[in-house]
Design a protein around this motif. Sequence first.
Motif, mmCIF file in Angstrom:
data_model
loop_
_atom_site.group_PDB
_atom_site.id
_atom_site.type_symbol
_atom_site.label_atom_id
_atom_site.label_comp_id
_atom_site.label_asym_id
_atom_site.label_seq_id
_atom_site.Cartn_x
_atom_site.Cartn_y
_atom_site.Cartn_z
ATOM 1 N N ARG A 9 0.839 -1.193 0.000
ATOM 2 C CA ARG A 9 0.000 0.000 0.000
ATOM 3 C C ARG A 9 0.879 1.250 0.000
ATOM 4 O O ARG A 9 1.892 1.311 0.710
ATOM 5 N N PRO A 10 0.515 2.286 -0.786
ATOM 6 C CA PRO A 10 1.313 3.506 -0.782
ATOM 7 C C PRO A 10 1.495 4.065 0.619
ATOM 8 O O PRO A 10 0.533 4.220 1.366
ATOM 9 N N ALA A 11 2.759 4.314 0.974
ATOM 10 C CA ALA A 11 3.080 4.842 2.290
ATOM 11 C C ALA A 11 3.390 6.323 2.176
ATOM 12 O O ALA A 11 4.041 6.761 1.235
ATOM 13 N N LYS A 12 2.926 7.093 3.143
ATOM 14 C CA LYS A 12 3.130 8.534 3.135
ATOM 15 C C LYS A 12 4.404 8.899 3.884
ATOM 16 O O LYS A 12 4.653 8.418 4.989
ATOM 17 N N GLN A 13 5.220 9.747 3.246
ATOM 18 C CA GLN A 13 6.375 10.307 3.914
ATOM 19 C C GLN A 13 5.964 11.616 4.569
ATOM 20 O O GLN A 13 4.852 12.105 4.404
ATOM 21 N N ALA A 32 4.226 13.161 0.821
ATOM 22 C CA ALA A 32 4.735 12.493 -0.375
ATOM 23 C C ALA A 32 4.573 10.981 -0.246
ATOM 24 O O ALA A 32 4.594 10.435 0.855
ATOM 25 N N VAL A 33 4.396 10.313 -1.372
ATOM 26 C CA VAL A 33 4.258 8.857 -1.371
ATOM 27 C C VAL A 33 5.648 8.226 -1.363
ATOM 28 O O VAL A 33 6.506 8.573 -2.167
ATOM 29 N N GLU A 34 5.852 7.295 -0.463
ATOM 30 C CA GLU A 34 7.154 6.648 -0.319
ATOM 31 C C GLU A 34 7.446 5.742 -1.511
ATOM 32 O O GLU A 34 6.581 4.982 -1.951
ATOM 33 N N PRO A 35 8.655 5.800 -2.064
ATOM 34 C CA PRO A 35 8.989 4.922 -3.188
ATOM 35 C C PRO A 35 8.921 3.446 -2.793
ATOM 36 O O PRO A 35 9.076 3.091 -1.623
ATOM 37 N N ALA A 36 8.685 2.599 -3.758
ATOM 38 C CA ALA A 36 8.689 1.157 -3.522
ATOM 39 C C ALA A 36 10.105 0.687 -3.228
ATOM 40 O O ALA A 36 11.082 1.308 -3.666
ATOM 41 N N PRO A 37 10.262 -0.401 -2.482
ATOM 42 C CA PRO A 37 11.604 -0.914 -2.188
ATOM 43 C C PRO A 37 12.261 -1.461 -3.443
ATOM 44 O O PRO A 37 11.565 -1.913 -4.370
ATOM 45 N N PRO A 38 13.584 -1.428 -3.511
ATOM 46 C CA PRO A 38 14.260 -1.983 -4.695
ATOM 47 C C PRO A 38 14.070 -3.493 -4.766
ATOM 48 O O PRO A 38 14.068 -4.178 -3.746
ATOM 49 N N PRO A 39 13.913 -4.031 -5.968
ATOM 50 C CA PRO A 39 13.759 -5.473 -6.129
ATOM 51 C C PRO A 39 15.092 -6.198 -6.022
ATOM 52 O O PRO A 39 16.159 -5.578 -6.030
ATOM 53 N N VAL A 40 15.031 -7.511 -5.936
ATOM 54 C CA VAL A 40 16.244 -8.325 -6.015
ATOM 55 C C VAL A 40 16.865 -8.084 -7.392
ATOM 56 O O VAL A 40 16.172 -8.104 -8.410
ATOM 57 N N PRO A 41 18.179 -7.836 -7.463
ATOM 58 C CA PRO A 41 18.808 -7.537 -8.754
ATOM 59 C C PRO A 41 18.670 -8.686 -9.753
ATOM 60 O O PRO A 41 18.628 -9.860 -9.383
ATOM 61 N N ALA A 87 2.334 -3.899 -10.037
ATOM 62 C CA ALA A 87 1.851 -4.496 -8.792
ATOM 63 C C ALA A 87 3.015 -5.218 -8.132
ATOM 64 O O ALA A 87 3.901 -5.736 -8.825
ATOM 65 N N PRO A 88 3.058 -5.261 -6.805
ATOM 66 C CA PRO A 88 2.018 -4.809 -5.878
ATOM 67 C C PRO A 88 2.210 -3.363 -5.410
ATOM 68 O O PRO A 88 1.686 -2.988 -4.356
ATOM 69 N N TYR A 89 2.936 -2.548 -6.166
ATOM 70 C CA TYR A 89 3.251 -1.189 -5.716
ATOM 71 C C TYR A 89 2.520 -0.123 -6.522
ATOM 72 O O TYR A 89 2.930 1.034 -6.540
ATOM 73 N N ARG A 90 1.465 -0.507 -7.193
ATOM 74 C CA ARG A 90 0.663 0.450 -7.957
ATOM 75 C C ARG A 90 0.223 1.596 -7.050
ATOM 76 O O ARG A 90 -0.238 1.385 -5.925
ATOM 77 N N GLY A 91 0.391 2.818 -7.535
ATOM 78 C CA GLY A 91 0.072 3.985 -6.717
ATOM 79 C C GLY A 91 1.300 4.686 -6.195
ATOM 80 O O GLY A 91 1.237 5.846 -5.800
ATOM 81 N N ARG A 92 2.432 3.992 -6.183
ATOM 82 C CA ARG A 92 3.695 4.619 -5.808
ATOM 83 C C ARG A 92 4.411 5.088 -7.072
ATOM 84 O O ARG A 92 4.099 4.639 -8.177
ATOM 85 N N PRO A 93 5.369 5.997 -6.948
ATOM 86 C CA PRO A 93 6.064 6.486 -8.150
ATOM 87 C C PRO A 93 6.877 5.381 -8.814
ATOM 88 O O PRO A 93 7.492 4.558 -8.143
ATOM 89 N N ASN A 94 6.877 5.388 -10.122
ATOM 90 C CA ASN A 94 7.639 4.407 -10.889
ATOM 91 C C ASN A 94 8.984 5.002 -11.283
ATOM 92 O O ASN A 94 9.144 6.222 -11.383
ATOM 93 N N ALA A 95 9.956 4.143 -11.519
ATOM 94 C CA ALA A 95 11.307 4.555 -11.913
ATOM 95 C C ALA A 95 11.988 3.346 -12.540
ATOM 96 O O ALA A 95 11.559 2.204 -12.332
ATOM 97 N N PRO A 96 13.075 3.549 -13.298
ATOM 98 C CA PRO A 96 13.723 2.425 -13.981
ATOM 99 C C PRO A 96 14.158 1.282 -13.070
ATOM 100 O O PRO A 96 14.213 0.130 -13.530
#
Length: 292
Positions: free
Chosen positions: A12-16, A20-29, A248-257
């Motif tokens: 769920r989108p977390a508020k900073q 501001a909406v907290e970015p999603a955690p980085p995935p496993v490389p 998903a499952p981070y829909r609603g948070r900012p996207n980035a490369p």
Amino acid sequence: MEKSAKAAKAARPAKQAGGAVEPAPPPVPLNVPVADSHTHIDMQDATVGQTVAAAAEVGVTTLVQVGCDLERSRWSARVAAEHDAVWAAVALHPNEAPRLELGGGREALDAALEEIAELAARPEVLAVGETGLDHFRTGEEGREAQRYSFRRHIEMAKRLDKALVIHDRDAHEDVLRVLQEEGAPERTVFHCFSGDAAMAEVCAAKGWFMSFAGNVTFKNARPLREALAAAPPELLLVETDAPFLTPAPYRGRPNAPYMIPYTLRAMAEVKGLDEDALAEHVAANTARVFGY
């Protein structure tokens, strides 16, 4: 709390502080490095250096930065010239064409197209795009300008021997018709592919590349997953279209490369492929279509 409930809470989108909406955690490389074939760094809340570094940490080592109007296309070309990991695509977005024509007539649109052609000729610019047709945001009154601009971009890509990157929103039949009439460039990409399995088969028969974004992970995207299942691995690309279409499952948070691995792993599951095998296809396909 049950495991499923914990996962839902984490996604769920977390508020900073400050809302501001907290970015999603980085995935496993990823084990096999890939490219984000379509991103808008200029619309993201990070510097180019930060964006490149965060992506590289998870195995996303090449970014194609896409301009959608004159100002953003100029910026894209400049940034690509300054950063080894970044290449550029330049164009007038389909919705930009009627806006320019409404404000200054066909002369204004032609002048903008001429400057796009000058930018597209630069060595750090590997593609003409995103161009195409958008029947979602532009009504019938603006579609003739869109078609005119699309045809000019197709000619430009062929003349300069650059890839063509297509924006197609609610306009599948019209896009295919224009491509048939004009003759598609040898290297053509449907960005954020949105057609069904039948359209994927048409694109495959033509040798056109299909780039999938985070919306392929959405619950209501079954037709898109069916299109992905029908698309040959040798014609697949992956993209973020960041800051839009966060998977998903981070829909609603900012996207980035750096979010690319989430989408690529979902694609691998749909294709029934090992993620490394799909990543090898995607890496080779992206290099082949853009020519880097």
